[in-house]
Motif scaffolding. Structure first.
Motif, PDB file in Angstrom:
ATOM      1  N   ARG A  48       0.775  -1.309  -0.062  1.00  0.00           N
ATOM      2  CA  ARG A  48       0.025  -0.186  -0.128  1.00  0.00           C
ATOM      3  C   ARG A  48       0.942   1.181   0.006  1.00  0.00           C
ATOM      4  NH1 ARG A  48      -5.206   1.097   0.662  1.00  0.00           N
ATOM      5  NH2 ARG A  48      -5.962   2.742   1.588  1.00  0.00           N
ATOM      6  N   GLY A  49       0.426   2.257  -0.753  1.00  0.00           N
ATOM      7  CA  GLY A  49       1.280   3.297  -0.965  1.00  0.00           C
ATOM      8  C   GLY A  49       1.166   4.362   0.299  1.00  0.00           C
ATOM      9  N   LYS A  50       2.067   4.958   0.592  1.00  0.00           N
ATOM     10  CA  LYS A  50       2.313   6.009   1.573  1.00  0.00           C
ATOM     11  C   LYS A  50       1.252   7.319   1.424  1.00  0.00           C
ATOM     12  CE  LYS A  50       7.281   5.021   1.945  1.00  0.00           C
ATOM     13  NZ  LYS A  50       8.658   5.226   1.980  1.00  0.00           N
ATOM     14  N   ILE A  51       1.041   7.688   2.772  1.00  0.00           N
ATOM     15  CA  ILE A  51       0.370   9.233   2.466  1.00  0.00           C
ATOM     16  C   ILE A  51       1.363  10.236   3.147  1.00  0.00           C
ATOM     17  CG2 ILE A  51      -1.576  10.647   3.348  1.00  0.00           C
ATOM     18  CD1 ILE A  51      -3.237   8.187   3.674  1.00  0.00           C
ATOM     19  N   GLN A 107       2.192   4.656   6.310  1.00  0.00           N
ATOM     20  CA  GLN A 107       2.954   3.895   5.551  1.00  0.00           C
ATOM     21  C   GLN A 107       2.590   2.485   5.984  1.00  0.00           C
ATOM     22  OE1 GLN A 107       7.195   3.937   5.898  1.00  0.00           O
ATOM     23  NE2 GLN A 107       7.044   4.686   7.761  1.00  0.00           N
ATOM     24  N   GLU A 111      -7.664   7.733   3.786  1.00  0.00           N
ATOM     25  CA  GLU A 111      -7.422   6.236   3.335  1.00  0.00           C
ATOM     26  C   GLU A 111      -8.418   5.616   2.418  1.00  0.00           C
ATOM     27  OE1 GLU A 111      -4.762   4.542   3.762  1.00  0.00           O
ATOM     28  OE2 GLU A 111      -3.946   4.698   5.753  1.00  0.00           O
ATOM     29  N   ASP A 126      -8.441   5.261  -1.597  1.00  0.00           N
ATOM     30  CA  ASP A 126      -8.032   3.749  -1.733  1.00  0.00           C
ATOM     31  C   ASP A 126      -7.672   3.052  -2.890  1.00  0.00           C
ATOM     32  OD1 ASP A 126      -8.212   1.284   0.079  1.00  0.00           O
ATOM     33  OD2 ASP A 126      -9.468   0.551  -1.450  1.00  0.00           O
ATOM     34  N   LEU A 139      -4.090   4.113  -3.615  1.00  0.00           N
ATOM     35  CA  LEU A 139      -3.067   3.615  -2.713  1.00  0.00           C
ATOM     36  C   LEU A 139      -2.803   2.021  -2.544  1.00  0.00           C
ATOM     37  CD1 LEU A 139      -4.346   5.707   0.612  1.00  0.00           C
ATOM     38  CD2 LEU A 139      -2.073   5.987  -0.563  1.00  0.00           C
ATOM     39  N   ASP A 158       1.903   6.527  -3.870  1.00  0.00           N
ATOM     40  CA  ASP A 158       2.024   7.335  -2.916  1.00  0.00           C
ATOM     41  C   ASP A 158       1.021   8.599  -3.174  1.00  0.00           C
ATOM     42  OD1 ASP A 158       3.963   5.746  -1.780  1.00  0.00           O
ATOM     43  OD2 ASP A 158       5.532   6.865  -2.460  1.00  0.00           O
TER      44      ASP A 158
END
Length: 597
Positions: A64-67, A77, A206, A210, A213, A246
């Motif tokens: 899953r990508g980072k914020i 993350q 999130e 979604d 990500l 990301d």
């Protein structure tokens, strides 16, 4: 006689031997036949069945990508974790090997001592200390029927490596998983939201992002040995996982942290029920901070079940709404900012009574003075020729009752009914911010129209999306729509600067000109009773070259009036922004529009 007896015994013995020989011959024949059947006749089928039993299609999860915040700081993350799994059937048949007697190969002990038990109890004693669990709890999980049992989730790689060294292959193994971690604690906690057990966003950013990500899972098809280990050279098919992108927000963590602290301290200082605030870039309309005083950590159950108060809370804006009314009157040609009025502190219009917040004698005010003194009476008097349709049209042009475009989960669009639904009183209370409801971003964005020279733009909170290959897609600010002419906007900005000066002692920032408007609205409890107060302050700075738009809203603060409750919090946030971004000080104010005559 004796010889006859011995002969009989010999015959019986020989018969028995013959019978045993026959049985053994039959068994040998059956076994040989079965062996021949397996190896010669059905060997290929049997081998294929064995291979099929070992062959698995194993999903390969996408990371899953980072914020990230606007400065690249990681807000959320995914980190590598393992789910520790056991084969209960094998655990129950486990017999430990004594390390003293075993000279070569694998052995088992706990604390340097041999195990005195076997089965599930022995396995539990071996792994419990490594997992930081109670051996009885582990033993209970190993004592169930079947071949699969989860012992512990979200185990760090270092712990999994220790388990691998315990010589329990085939009984205990780890399945790769992820754990979502957040760095900011309760900072924009509910706004970030959280993910479910499958790693998909269920709330906040999130959930909103979604798809971007999450990425897409892949798979591998191979033969598996003990403990879920891939047998080398048996990979027959695979598809690579595509990791998620990301997402970079427009939120500046430093500013957001300070806003959060200011709201928490402000609630304690004014004994307010709650407080919310937003900081927006006056030029791009991007959101730099969006906070409340709630203590909700990102990723927690509370974050998954609740929407950020700064996103979902609606309220009547009170006198901040006069900014829109005055803008509409001047833009539509009903009045000039210098038009003169004689304003009492109360009056009756068509049987409806209107009054100002504080008593004052009949006052000679211009329209700019009506706004400066936040006069309900003066606003209603000035709107005599300002039609219901014009009132509604300008509210919607400033974004009231319209979606903000942020599309945040749980975001309210507020309420604004059409003129057909207004009664004789509502058509006038609309003028001073009562009779409709807004959310925080709507109100701030409406004031942002004035800060941006009379242009309306939808706010933004996503700055960019970067795919796994590093290609970034910028989320360009939306095109603006001119709401009021530049000349009209300049007059409105001047009038708001005068309105801010009314509270200079608590909202003024040394060295900087600011423009703002206070608001105070009584809140209906739903049964027709006014049971609470919402106080707000919305403004921008520097007034001569706007950089930031700030709105602060408080519920039931001691002091009630927005200028003396929410206003000081605006002051604190504004001063921080000027210092952090090293904004040049303002030039002197000249040719201010007269507020009285």
């Amino acid at each position: 006689m004796r010889s006859l007896v011995n002969l009989a015994k010999t015959r019986r013995f020989a018969f028995r031997c013959a019978a045993i020989g026959v049985v053994m011959a039959v068994l040998f024949g059956v076994c040989f036949g079965q062996l021949a059947n397996i190896q010669l006749l059905n060997g290929k089928v049997t081998a294929e069945a064995a291979t099929a039993a070992r062959t698995l299609k194993v999903p390969v999860g996408a990371r899953r990508g980072k914020i990230l915040d606007a400065n690249g700081a990681v807000l959320a993350q995914s980190v590598e974790r393992y789910t520790i799994v056991a084969d209960p059937q094998m655990a129950q048949g486990f017999v430990p090997t004594d390390c003293v007697k075993q000279t070569v190969g694998r052995c088992h002990e706990v604390g340097g001592k041999p195990l005195e038990v076997k089965g599930a109890a022995a396995v539990a004693r071996i792994i419990a200390p490594v997992l930081g669990m109670n051996a009885m709890e582990v033993g209970a999980k190993l004592s169930v029927p079947g071949r699969y049992a989860v012992i512990k989730k979200d185990v760090e790689p270092s712990v999994k490596r220790k388990l691998d060294k315990l010589n329990l292959g085939g009984i205990i193994y780890g399945e790769l998983s992820e754990q979502r971690v957040y760095s900011g604690g309760n900072m924009i906690g509910a706004l970030l939201g959280g993910v479910n057990d499958k790693g998909h966003g269920v709330s906040g950013i999130e959930a909103k992002m979604d798809k971007e990500l999450s990425g897409a899972d892949g798979y591998k098809v191979y033969q598996q040995g003990n403990g879920g280990v891939e047998i080398p050279g048996t990979l027959t098919a695979s598809k690579d996982a595509k990791n998620g992108s990301d997402v970079r927000l427009t939120i500046d963590s430093d500013v957001d942290w300070y806003v959060k602290k200011t709201l928490i301290d402000g609630c304690q200082r004014f004994k307010a029920d709650w407080a919310i605030a937003v900081v927006q870039d006056a030029r791009t309309h991007q959101i730099i901070a969006l906070e409340d005083n709630d203590d909700i950590a990102a990723g927690s159950d509370a974050a998954k079940l609740n929407v950020s108060r700064a996103v979902r809370q609606t309220f009547e804006p009170g006198s901040v709404g006069k900014v829109i009314s005055v803008a509409g009157m001047v833009q539509s040609g009903v009045h000039q900012m210098t038009d003169r009025f004689q304003v009492p502190d109360h009056f009756v219009k068509k049987g409806q009574s209107f009054h100002d917040a504080v008593w004052h004698p009949v006052s000679n005010w211009t329209l700019a003075g009506v706004l400066q003194n936040s006069s309900n009476v003066g606003t209603v008097m000035a709107a005599e020729n300002y039609s219901d349709q014009q009132r509604y049209d300008f509210l919607t042009k400033f974004g009231i009752g319209e979606p903000t475009g942020l599309d945040l989960p749980g975001e309210s669009s507020g309420t604004l009914t059409t003129p057909k639904a207004w009664d004789g009183r509502t058509r006038d209370t609309i003028l001073f911010g009562q009779g409709y409801a807004v959310n925080l971003m709507q109100l701030n964005n409406a004031v942002g129209v004035v800060a941006d020279g009379g242009v309306y733009k939808k706010p933004g909170i996503i700055e960019s999306i970067t795919d796994p290959e590093g290609h970034a897609t910028l989320m360009s600010p939306q095109d603006g729509t001119r709401v009021i002419d530049q000349a009209v906007n300049a007059q409105l900005s001047d009038a708001m600067e005068s309105a801010q000066g009314h509270y200079q002692a608590v909202t003024g920032i040394p060295g900087y000109r600011t423009a703002g408007k206070s608001g105070t609205a009584e809140v209906n409890d739903g049964d027709g009773r006014l049971d609470s107060i919402v106080s707000d302050w919305s403004g921008f700075l520097p007034a001569d070259n706007p950089r930031f738009v700030i709105t602060v809203v408080m519920s039931n603060p001691e002091g009630s009036l927005g200028g003396i409750t929410a206003g000081p919090l605006f002051n604190q946030i504004g001063e921080f922004l000027m210092q952090k971004y090293e904004v040049p000080t303002s030039g002197p104010r000249t040719n201010a529009i007269p507020v009285d005559w």
